[in-house]
Write a protein that holds these residues in place. Structure first.
Motif, PDB file in Angstrom:
ATOM      1  N   LYS A   2       0.802  -1.231   0.000  1.00  0.00           N
ATOM      2  CA  LYS A   2       0.000   0.000   0.000  1.00  0.00           C
ATOM      3  C   LYS A   2       0.834   1.280   0.000  1.00  0.00           C
ATOM      4  CE  LYS A   2      -3.963  -2.155   2.314  1.00  0.00           C
ATOM      5  NZ  LYS A   2      -4.904  -2.075   3.446  1.00  0.00           N
ATOM      6  N   ASP A  14      -4.659   7.062  -0.711  1.00  0.00           N
ATOM      7  CA  ASP A  14      -5.504   7.211  -1.888  1.00  0.00           C
ATOM      8  C   ASP A  14      -5.804   8.656  -2.246  1.00  0.00           C
ATOM      9  OD1 ASP A  14      -5.792   4.441  -2.251  1.00  0.00           O
ATOM     10  OD2 ASP A  14      -7.252   4.373  -0.646  1.00  0.00           O
ATOM     11  N   ARG A  57       2.133   6.685   3.926  1.00  0.00           N
ATOM     12  CA  ARG A  57       2.524   5.488   3.169  1.00  0.00           C
ATOM     13  C   ARG A  57       3.155   5.874   1.833  1.00  0.00           C
ATOM     14  NH1 ARG A  57       0.820   0.796   5.374  1.00  0.00           N
ATOM     15  NH2 ARG A  57      -0.805   0.933   6.981  1.00  0.00           N
ATOM     16  N   ARG A  93       3.122   4.219  -2.008  1.00  0.00           N
ATOM     17  CA  ARG A  93       3.265   4.843  -3.324  1.00  0.00           C
ATOM     18  C   ARG A  93       4.596   5.580  -3.420  1.00  0.00           C
ATOM     19  NH1 ARG A  93      -2.537   7.501  -5.169  1.00  0.00           N
ATOM     20  NH2 ARG A  93      -3.650   5.544  -5.476  1.00  0.00           N
TER      21      ARG A  93
END
Length: 284
Positions: free
Chosen positions: A122, A283, A179, A124
């Motif tokens: 998860k 996200d 993340r 990026r």
């Protein structure tokens, strides 16, 4: 996710980030970099991905074909599984904390960052140099069909103070993401730069040959390299070392650091939870 879908998602993510940077930094950049922005939606030719368009596109399958598995030596297979397990262990230990990679400008460090982020569940990848290239291209108004700018183009065309301002503006936006694996610009070495980056963990990678640049940049790199030593973790590698070996060295270095600093783990988790409560997440 297929290789094509993953690549499109990655391009969309970086294009969105570049558009955000353009919207939020236009008024704060040094005068030399202020240009009319034609649109916040970047054309494909100016996307952040275009800055690395010289690299070949590798399309992957979700699973290794059985015929290929049969030809992999057992020792190599065991080593690959071990590295994957270590990366998963690190992903859990990080508790959402972002990782910043610092080092002199090297294409190999870009590859290390990309592969490393894919190993962490998860997470990026955000490349500040790539975002600098794409943002600068739009701010300066590139011509149709022109080659994508590189960091060397920025160094030659703009005063270093302006380049520094652009890097800082982009880093300020990227640091709000949880993340994330962030490749920092090589000249981000001020106290304020490290204050931002050390909201996560800063990993210094030394030993890779940087891209050739002008005399002024080469001189500046001596000072930059010295100040990179403020990083939390230092990983020394050989220039010829395979990229995957360098990634594994980064994983091991981070695991050792977290083991020696267990009290920080809860602090990272609290920061990540607070950001997510404010609406920031992987996200976003």
């Amino acid at each position: 996710v297929s290789g094509g879908d993953g690549a499109r998602a990655s391009r969309a993510s970086r294009d969105d980030m570049t558009a955000l940077v353009l919207l939020l930094t236009g008024a704060s950049l040094a005068p030399g970099l202020q240009r009319p922005v034609p649109t916040p939606l970047l054309p494909g030719r100016w996307s952040a991905a275009a800055c690395s368009s010289r690299a070949p596109v590798v399309r992957c399958q979700e699973e290794i074909p059985a015929s290929a598995l049969e030809n992999i030596p057992p020792a190599a297979m065991a080593d690959a599984w071990m590295r994957d397990e270590k990366a998963r262990e690190l992903g859990e230990a990080l508790k959402g904390c972002s990782v910043y990679l610092v080092g002199l400008g090297s294409p190999k460090l870009e590859a290390v960052g990309r592969i490393f982020s894919r190993r962490l569940p998860k997470y990026r990848y955000y490349s500040v140099p790539e975002l600098m290239c794409s943002t600068y291209a739009t701010l300066s108004g590139g011509e149709e069909g022109a080659a994508a700018p590189m960091m060397s183009d920025l160094y030659e065309a703009e005063p270093m103070d302006d380049v520094t301002s652009l890097a800082r503006a982009i880093t300020d936006q990227v640091q709000q993401y949880t993340r994330a694996v962030v490749r920092s610009w090589e000249g981000s070495v001020s106290t304020s730069d490290f204050a931002v980056m050390q909201q996560g963990i800063v990993v210094r990678v030394v030993g890779m040959e940087p891209e050739p640049s002008s005399g002024a940049v080469e001189e500046a790199r001596e000072g930059w390299a010295e100040k990179h030593s403020a990083a939390d973790v230092t990983v020394s590698v050989e220039t010829e070392a395979p990229t995957d070996d360098i990634v594994f060295a980064v994983v091991k270095g981070l695991l050792e650091f977290i083991e020696k600093n267990p009290g920080k783990s809860d602090e990272w988790k609290s920061k990540a939870d607070a950001l997510q409560a404010e609406g920031w997440s992987v996200d976003n």
